[in-house]
Design a protein around this motif. Sequence first.
Motif, PDB file in Angstrom:
ATOM      1  N   UNK A 100       0.825  -1.207   0.000  1.00 47.62           N
ATOM      2  CA  UNK A 100       0.000   0.000   0.000  1.00 47.62           C
ATOM      3  C   UNK A 100       0.861   1.260   0.000  1.00 47.62           C
ATOM      4  N   UNK A 101       1.965   1.231   0.735  1.00 49.17           N
ATOM      5  CA  UNK A 101       2.870   2.376   0.820  1.00 49.17           C
ATOM      6  C   UNK A 101       4.221   1.968   0.260  1.00 49.17           C
ATOM      7  N   UNK A 102       4.583   2.507  -0.895  1.00 46.43           N
ATOM      8  CA  UNK A 102       5.862   2.199  -1.539  1.00 46.43           C
ATOM      9  C   UNK A 102       6.973   3.050  -0.935  1.00 46.43           C
ATOM     10  N   UNK A 103       8.047   2.399  -0.520  1.00 48.36           N
ATOM     11  CA  UNK A 103       9.202   3.098   0.039  1.00 48.36           C
ATOM     12  C   UNK A 103      10.469   2.613  -0.647  1.00 48.36           C
ATOM     13  N   UNK A 104      11.493   3.443  -0.659  1.00 45.28           N
ATOM     14  CA  UNK A 104      12.784   3.104  -1.238  1.00 45.28           C
ATOM     15  C   UNK A 104      13.699   2.638  -0.124  1.00 45.28           C
ATOM     16  N   UNK A 105      14.165   1.389  -0.223  1.00 40.84           N
ATOM     17  CA  UNK A 105      15.010   0.779   0.805  1.00 40.84           C
ATOM     18  C   UNK A 105      16.332   0.347   0.173  1.00 40.84           C
ATOM     19  N   UNK A 106      17.407   0.446   0.941  1.00 37.32           N
ATOM     20  CA  UNK A 106      18.706   0.060   0.415  1.00 37.32           C
ATOM     21  C   UNK A 106      19.603  -0.547   1.470  1.00 37.32           C
ATOM     22  N   UNK A 107      20.687  -1.140   0.966  1.00 41.43           N
ATOM     23  CA  UNK A 107      21.709  -1.713   1.830  1.00 41.43           C
ATOM     24  C   UNK A 107      23.074  -1.338   1.290  1.00 41.43           C
ATOM     25  N   UNK A 108      23.981  -1.069   2.218  1.00 40.36           N
ATOM     26  CA  UNK A 108      25.348  -0.727   1.856  1.00 40.36           C
ATOM     27  C   UNK A 108      26.284  -1.604   2.678  1.00 40.36           C
ATOM     28  N   UNK A 124      14.202   8.890  15.939  1.00 37.09           N
ATOM     29  CA  UNK A 124      13.905   8.112  17.139  1.00 37.09           C
ATOM     30  C   UNK A 124      13.050   6.902  16.818  1.00 37.09           C
ATOM     31  N   UNK A 125      12.183   7.065  15.838  1.00 38.28           N
ATOM     32  CA  UNK A 125      11.216   6.036  15.473  1.00 38.28           C
ATOM     33  C   UNK A 125      10.826   6.265  14.026  1.00 38.28           C
ATOM     34  N   UNK A 126      10.186   5.278  13.421  1.00 37.11           N
ATOM     35  CA  UNK A 126       9.659   5.457  12.072  1.00 37.11           C
ATOM     36  C   UNK A 126       8.206   5.013  12.053  1.00 37.11           C
ATOM     37  N   UNK A 127       7.516   5.396  11.024  1.00 32.80           N
ATOM     38  CA  UNK A 127       6.146   4.949  10.793  1.00 32.80           C
ATOM     39  C   UNK A 127       6.155   4.079   9.546  1.00 32.80           C
ATOM     40  N   UNK A 128       5.235   3.132   9.456  1.00 31.68           N
ATOM     41  CA  UNK A 128       5.271   2.165   8.352  1.00 31.68           C
ATOM     42  C   UNK A 128       5.179   2.828   6.984  1.00 31.68           C
ATOM     43  N   UNK A 129       4.583   3.990   6.872  1.00 26.54           N
ATOM     44  CA  UNK A 129       4.477   4.645   5.572  1.00 26.54           C
ATOM     45  C   UNK A 129       5.743   5.425   5.221  1.00 26.54           C
ATOM     46  N   UNK A 130       6.680   5.576   6.168  1.00 27.95           N
ATOM     47  CA  UNK A 130       7.953   6.244   5.890  1.00 27.95           C
ATOM     48  C   UNK A 130       8.995   5.283   5.355  1.00 27.95           C
ATOM     49  N   UNK A 131       9.025   4.059   5.880  1.00 31.04           N
ATOM     50  CA  UNK A 131      10.029   3.095   5.452  1.00 31.04           C
ATOM     51  C   UNK A 131      10.314   2.080   6.534  1.00 31.04           C
TER      52      UNK A 131
END
Length: 109
Positions: A33-41, A82-89
Motif C-alpha cells: 500500500x505504501x511504496x518506500x525506497x530501501x537500500x543496503x550498503x 527516534x522512530x519510524x512509521x510504516x508509511x515512511x520506510x
Amino acid sequence: MSFFGYFAFIYYVPYSEGVRSGELIKFSKKGVAFKTWEGEMSQGISGAQIFQFTVPNKEKDVILKMENLQGRYVKLTYEERYKTFFWWGDTRYFVTAVQEEQSPFVTPK
C-alpha cells in the motif's frame, strides 16, 4: 492533541546525523500500500557489516543517483530518527544525499 505533538517530534527532531561510506549493494522500491525506497550498503569486506537505510520519496535526486550507483562505492549523508512509521520506510535511517567515492580497496592507476 498529544498525538500531533508526538508526530511532530518524531518528524522534525533527528536523533543523530552523519555520513557513512561503503559499497551500495541493494536499492529497491518495496511495499504494497505504501511504496518506500530501501537500500543496503556493505561497510566491510565480504558484507560483514550491512547498513540498511531508507530514502524518502521526496528525495527524487537521491533516488535517481542511487539507481545509477548500484554496485559502486558511495558516501551517504543520513539522519537517524527516534522512530519510524510504516508509511515512511523500514528503517530509522533516512538518506538525504549520496555521492560516489573512490573505494579504499582499489588502488587508482
